[in-house]
Design a protein around this motif. Structure first.
Motif, mmCIF file in Angstrom:
data_model
loop_
_atom_site.group_PDB
_atom_site.id
_atom_site.type_symbol
_atom_site.label_atom_id
_atom_site.label_comp_id
_atom_site.label_asym_id
_atom_site.label_seq_id
_atom_site.Cartn_x
_atom_site.Cartn_y
_atom_site.Cartn_z
ATOM 1 N N ARG A 1 0.832 -1.177 0.000
ATOM 2 C CA ARG A 1 0.000 0.000 0.000
ATOM 3 C C ARG A 1 0.878 1.243 0.000
ATOM 4 O O ARG A 1 1.930 1.286 0.617
ATOM 5 N N GLY A 2 0.394 2.259 -0.666
ATOM 6 C CA GLY A 2 1.104 3.528 -0.696
ATOM 7 C C GLY A 2 0.865 4.306 0.588
ATOM 8 O O GLY A 2 0.045 3.927 1.436
ATOM 9 N N SER A 3 1.584 5.392 0.746
ATOM 10 C CA SER A 3 1.408 6.229 1.934
ATOM 11 C C SER A 3 -0.011 6.787 2.022
ATOM 12 O O SER A 3 -0.472 7.139 3.109
ATOM 13 N N ASP A 4 -0.700 6.829 0.885
ATOM 14 C CA ASP A 4 -2.087 7.301 0.871
ATOM 15 C C ASP A 4 -3.080 6.186 1.187
ATOM 16 O O ASP A 4 -4.292 6.411 1.213
ATOM 17 N N GLY A 5 -2.570 4.973 1.424
ATOM 18 C CA GLY A 5 -3.435 3.851 1.757
ATOM 19 C C GLY A 5 -3.980 3.095 0.564
ATOM 20 O O GLY A 5 -4.627 2.073 0.718
ATOM 21 N N LEU A 6 -3.705 3.605 -0.643
ATOM 22 C CA LEU A 6 -4.206 2.937 -1.841
ATOM 23 C C LEU A 6 -3.295 1.788 -2.234
ATOM 24 O O LEU A 6 -2.087 1.851 -2.059
ATOM 25 N N GLY A 7 -3.882 0.753 -2.770
ATOM 26 C CA GLY A 7 -3.099 -0.388 -3.211
ATOM 27 C C GLY A 7 -3.919 -1.282 -4.112
ATOM 28 O O GLY A 7 -5.065 -0.982 -4.424
ATOM 29 N N ILE A 8 -3.312 -2.376 -4.522
ATOM 30 C CA ILE A 8 -3.980 -3.332 -5.392
ATOM 31 C C ILE A 8 -3.635 -4.741 -4.922
ATOM 32 O O ILE A 8 -2.517 -5.001 -4.489
ATOM 33 N N THR A 9 -4.606 -5.601 -4.989
ATOM 34 C CA THR A 9 -4.402 -7.011 -4.708
ATOM 35 C C THR A 9 -4.877 -7.777 -5.930
ATOM 36 O O THR A 9 -5.944 -7.497 -6.462
ATOM 37 N N VAL A 10 -4.072 -8.710 -6.391
ATOM 38 C CA VAL A 10 -4.424 -9.519 -7.551
ATOM 39 C C VAL A 10 -4.550 -10.958 -7.098
ATOM 40 O O VAL A 10 -3.720 -11.465 -6.345
ATOM 41 N N SER A 11 -5.588 -11.619 -7.555
ATOM 42 C CA SER A 11 -5.843 -13.003 -7.198
ATOM 43 C C SER A 11 -6.154 -13.777 -8.472
ATOM 44 O O SER A 11 -6.985 -13.344 -9.278
ATOM 45 N N TYR A 12 -5.478 -14.893 -8.684
ATOM 46 C CA TYR A 12 -5.699 -15.710 -9.871
ATOM 47 C C TYR A 12 -6.401 -17.003 -9.482
ATOM 48 O O TYR A 12 -6.053 -17.619 -8.469
ATOM 49 N N TRP A 13 -7.356 -17.420 -10.299
ATOM 50 C CA TRP A 13 -8.119 -18.640 -10.063
ATOM 51 C C TRP A 13 -8.151 -19.475 -11.326
ATOM 52 O O TRP A 13 -8.151 -18.948 -12.430
ATOM 53 N N THR A 14 -8.213 -20.781 -11.161
ATOM 54 C CA THR A 14 -8.259 -21.703 -12.285
ATOM 55 C C THR A 14 -9.494 -21.476 -13.137
ATOM 56 O O THR A 14 -9.440 -21.518 -14.367
ATOM 57 N N ASP A 15 -10.608 -21.230 -12.483
ATOM 58 C CA ASP A 15 -11.863 -21.025 -13.205
ATOM 59 C C ASP A 15 -12.836 -20.262 -12.323
ATOM 60 O O ASP A 15 -12.560 -19.991 -11.151
ATOM 61 N N GLU A 16 -13.969 -19.885 -12.902
ATOM 62 C CA GLU A 16 -14.983 -19.104 -12.197
ATOM 63 C C GLU A 16 -15.521 -19.849 -10.978
ATOM 64 O O GLU A 16 -15.749 -19.254 -9.918
ATOM 65 N N ALA A 17 -15.705 -21.142 -11.109
ATOM 66 C CA ALA A 17 -16.234 -21.942 -9.998
ATOM 67 C C ALA A 17 -15.294 -21.895 -8.788
ATOM 68 O O ALA A 17 -15.743 -21.808 -7.646
ATOM 69 N N SER A 18 -13.989 -21.935 -9.032
ATOM 70 C CA SER A 18 -13.016 -21.862 -7.938
ATOM 71 C C SER A 18 -13.050 -20.509 -7.242
ATOM 72 O O SER A 18 -12.972 -20.427 -6.015
ATOM 73 N N ALA A 19 -13.175 -19.444 -8.010
ATOM 74 C CA ALA A 19 -13.255 -18.099 -7.432
ATOM 75 C C ALA A 19 -14.518 -17.967 -6.584
ATOM 76 O O ALA A 19 -14.482 -17.416 -5.478
ATOM 77 N N LYS A 20 -15.623 -18.469 -7.088
ATOM 78 C CA LYS A 20 -16.877 -18.389 -6.335
ATOM 79 C C LYS A 20 -16.826 -19.262 -5.082
ATOM 80 O O LYS A 20 -17.360 -18.878 -4.037
ATOM 81 N N ALA A 21 -16.160 -20.401 -5.164
ATOM 82 C CA ALA A 21 -16.031 -21.264 -3.990
ATOM 83 C C ALA A 21 -15.250 -20.551 -2.887
ATOM 84 O O ALA A 21 -15.603 -20.637 -1.708
ATOM 85 N N TRP A 22 -14.194 -19.825 -3.262
ATOM 86 C CA TRP A 22 -13.432 -19.060 -2.267
ATOM 87 C C TRP A 22 -14.275 -17.918 -1.710
ATOM 88 O O TRP A 22 -14.306 -17.684 -0.508
ATOM 89 N N ARG A 23 -14.980 -17.221 -2.576
ATOM 90 C CA ARG A 23 -15.857 -16.126 -2.141
ATOM 91 C C ARG A 23 -16.847 -16.611 -1.092
ATOM 92 O O ARG A 23 -17.120 -15.922 -0.114
#
Length: 59
Positions: A1-23
């Motif tokens: 994160r920057g000093s302003d608190g802004l940042g980015i997080t990237v997450s990769y998933w094998t497929d949509e079903a895997s992303a939804k399962a984690w969600r």
């Protein structure tokens, strides 16, 4: 994160079903809710598909 608190997080998933399962995973839901209560006033989430990816390394 920057000093302003802004940042980015990237997450990769094998497929949509895997992303939804984690969600929907109970432990993740609890941590997400805690983050909303303690740290975040807002955030944006964008779902995209990577169609091409490159790596480069200096020789």
């Amino acid at each position: 994160r920057g000093s302003d608190g802004l940042g980015i997080t990237v997450s990769y998933w094998t497929d949509e079903a895997s992303a939804k399962a984690w969600r929907d995973h109970p432990e993740h839901m609890a941590v997400r809710d805690a983050g909303r209560d303690l740290w975040y006033s807002d955030y944006s989430l964008h779902v995209a598909e990577v169609t091409r990816s490159y790596d480069w390394e200096k020789p």
